[in-house]
Design a protein around this motif. Structure first.
Motif, mmCIF file in Angstrom:
data_model
loop_
_atom_site.group_PDB
_atom_site.id
_atom_site.type_symbol
_atom_site.label_atom_id
_atom_site.label_comp_id
_atom_site.label_asym_id
_atom_site.label_seq_id
_atom_site.Cartn_x
_atom_site.Cartn_y
_atom_site.Cartn_z
ATOM 1 N N TRP A 42 -80.285 0.264 51.008
ATOM 2 C CA TRP A 42 -79.668 -0.205 49.774
ATOM 3 C C TRP A 42 -78.666 -1.339 49.917
ATOM 4 O O TRP A 42 -78.225 -1.886 48.911
ATOM 5 C CB TRP A 42 -78.993 0.975 49.065
ATOM 6 C CG TRP A 42 -79.979 2.036 48.732
ATOM 7 C CD1 TRP A 42 -80.116 3.254 49.337
ATOM 8 C CD2 TRP A 42 -81.008 1.987 47.742
ATOM 9 N NE1 TRP A 42 -81.155 3.958 48.784
ATOM 10 C CE2 TRP A 42 -81.726 3.206 47.789
ATOM 11 C CE3 TRP A 42 -81.400 1.040 46.807
ATOM 12 C CZ2 TRP A 42 -82.796 3.489 46.960
ATOM 13 C CZ3 TRP A 42 -82.468 1.328 45.969
ATOM 14 C CH2 TRP A 42 -83.150 2.539 46.058
ATOM 15 N N TYR A 43 -78.252 -1.673 51.135
ATOM 16 C CA TYR A 43 -77.261 -2.732 51.313
ATOM 17 C C TYR A 43 -77.930 -3.982 51.880
ATOM 18 O O TYR A 43 -78.355 -3.982 53.033
ATOM 19 C CB TYR A 43 -76.170 -2.295 52.302
ATOM 20 C CG TYR A 43 -75.109 -1.406 51.724
ATOM 21 C CD1 TYR A 43 -73.816 -1.871 51.544
ATOM 22 C CD2 TYR A 43 -75.375 -0.096 51.374
ATOM 23 C CE1 TYR A 43 -72.829 -1.054 51.026
ATOM 24 C CE2 TYR A 43 -74.406 0.733 50.852
ATOM 25 C CZ TYR A 43 -73.136 0.248 50.681
ATOM 26 O OH TYR A 43 -72.163 1.057 50.174
ATOM 27 N N PRO A 44 -77.972 -5.055 51.112
ATOM 28 C CA PRO A 44 -78.459 -6.306 51.703
ATOM 29 C C PRO A 44 -77.415 -6.837 52.690
ATOM 30 O O PRO A 44 -76.207 -6.627 52.498
ATOM 31 C CB PRO A 44 -78.616 -7.240 50.499
ATOM 32 C CG PRO A 44 -77.842 -6.636 49.389
ATOM 33 C CD PRO A 44 -77.673 -5.178 49.694
ATOM 34 N N TYR A 48 -72.696 -6.644 53.631
ATOM 35 C CA TYR A 48 -72.074 -5.922 54.737
ATOM 36 C C TYR A 48 -70.584 -6.251 54.777
ATOM 37 O O TYR A 48 -70.181 -7.398 54.553
ATOM 38 C CB TYR A 48 -72.697 -6.303 56.072
ATOM 39 C CG TYR A 48 -74.109 -5.801 56.308
ATOM 40 C CD1 TYR A 48 -74.706 -4.856 55.481
ATOM 41 C CD2 TYR A 48 -74.846 -6.291 57.366
ATOM 42 C CE1 TYR A 48 -76.003 -4.410 55.715
ATOM 43 C CE2 TYR A 48 -76.136 -5.847 57.618
ATOM 44 C CZ TYR A 48 -76.711 -4.912 56.772
ATOM 45 O OH TYR A 48 -77.980 -4.475 57.007
ATOM 46 N N ILE A 49 -69.779 -5.269 55.103
ATOM 47 C CA ILE A 49 -68.334 -5.469 55.233
ATOM 48 C C ILE A 49 -68.084 -6.375 56.432
ATOM 49 O O ILE A 49 -68.485 -6.044 57.555
ATOM 50 C CB ILE A 49 -67.608 -4.116 55.407
ATOM 51 C CG1 ILE A 49 -67.828 -3.233 54.179
ATOM 52 C CG2 ILE A 49 -66.126 -4.333 55.674
ATOM 53 C CD1 ILE A 49 -67.371 -1.797 54.361
ATOM 54 N N GLY A 50 -67.457 -7.498 56.184
ATOM 55 C CA GLY A 50 -67.176 -8.447 57.260
ATOM 56 C C GLY A 50 -68.431 -8.930 57.959
ATOM 57 O O GLY A 50 -68.374 -9.326 59.119
ATOM 58 N N GLY A 51 -69.573 -8.850 57.298
ATOM 59 C CA GLY A 51 -70.837 -9.265 57.895
ATOM 60 C C GLY A 51 -71.376 -8.290 58.920
ATOM 61 O O GLY A 51 -72.335 -8.587 59.621
ATOM 62 N N SER A 52 -70.786 -7.095 59.002
ATOM 63 C CA SER A 52 -71.142 -6.132 60.038
ATOM 64 C C SER A 52 -71.876 -4.911 59.472
ATOM 65 O O SER A 52 -71.307 -4.162 58.675
ATOM 66 C CB SER A 52 -69.876 -5.661 60.757
ATOM 67 O OG SER A 52 -70.151 -4.572 61.604
ATOM 68 N N LYS A 53 -73.101 -4.726 59.925
ATOM 69 C CA LYS A 53 -73.856 -3.534 59.525
ATOM 70 C C LYS A 53 -73.180 -2.280 60.078
ATOM 71 O O LYS A 53 -73.098 -1.257 59.405
ATOM 72 C CB LYS A 53 -75.299 -3.619 60.016
ATOM 73 C CG LYS A 53 -76.157 -2.466 59.538
ATOM 74 C CD LYS A 53 -77.611 -2.649 59.946
ATOM 75 C CE LYS A 53 -78.468 -1.523 59.378
ATOM 76 N NZ LYS A 53 -79.879 -1.707 59.729
ATOM 77 N N GLU A 54 -72.674 -2.372 61.300
ATOM 78 C CA GLU A 54 -72.010 -1.230 61.940
ATOM 79 C C GLU A 54 -70.762 -0.805 61.156
ATOM 80 O O GLU A 54 -70.552 0.384 60.906
ATOM 81 C CB GLU A 54 -71.640 -1.578 63.376
ATOM 82 C CG GLU A 54 -70.988 -0.440 64.120
ATOM 83 C CD GLU A 54 -70.642 -0.818 65.555
ATOM 84 O OE1 GLU A 54 -69.649 -0.271 66.060
ATOM 85 O OE2 GLU A 54 -71.346 -1.642 66.150
ATOM 86 N N LEU A 55 -69.948 -1.760 60.760
ATOM 87 C CA LEU A 55 -68.736 -1.460 60.002
ATOM 88 C C LEU A 55 -69.080 -0.885 58.629
ATOM 89 O O LEU A 55 -68.447 0.064 58.163
ATOM 90 C CB LEU A 55 -67.883 -2.717 59.856
ATOM 91 C CG LEU A 55 -66.530 -2.557 59.173
ATOM 92 C CD1 LEU A 55 -65.669 -1.535 59.918
ATOM 93 C CD2 LEU A 55 -65.817 -3.900 59.095
#
Length: 70
Positions: A42-44, A48-55
């Motif tokens: 669901w998240y393009p 992403y937070i700060g461009g980070s999928k991990e975050l």
């Protein structure tokens, strides 16, 4: 109207409630797994937070844990 439908089909509402509850209980047991699934589905990447999928996954996991513990 929808309210009349529910009055006449209480079993549908009961099944919906049971299935929804089972689903959330499963999510609460495995928040890491479902956080990864939610972000992947669901998240393009632009969100992403700060461009980070991990975050982003970490944040979603934290929200799931907060919901579980509420």
């Amino acid at each position: 109207m929808f309210s009349n439908y529910l009055k006449n089909n209480k079993d549908v509402l009961q099944k919906f409630w049971e299935i929804t509850t089972r689903g959330w209980l499963e999510v609460y047991k495995k928040p890491e797994k479902y956080a990864e699934w939610i972000v992947g589905k669901w998240y393009p990447p632009a969100n992403y937070i700060g461009g980070s999928k991990e975050l982003t996954t970490k944040q979603v996991k934290e929200v799931l844990n907060q919901l579980r513990d509420a």
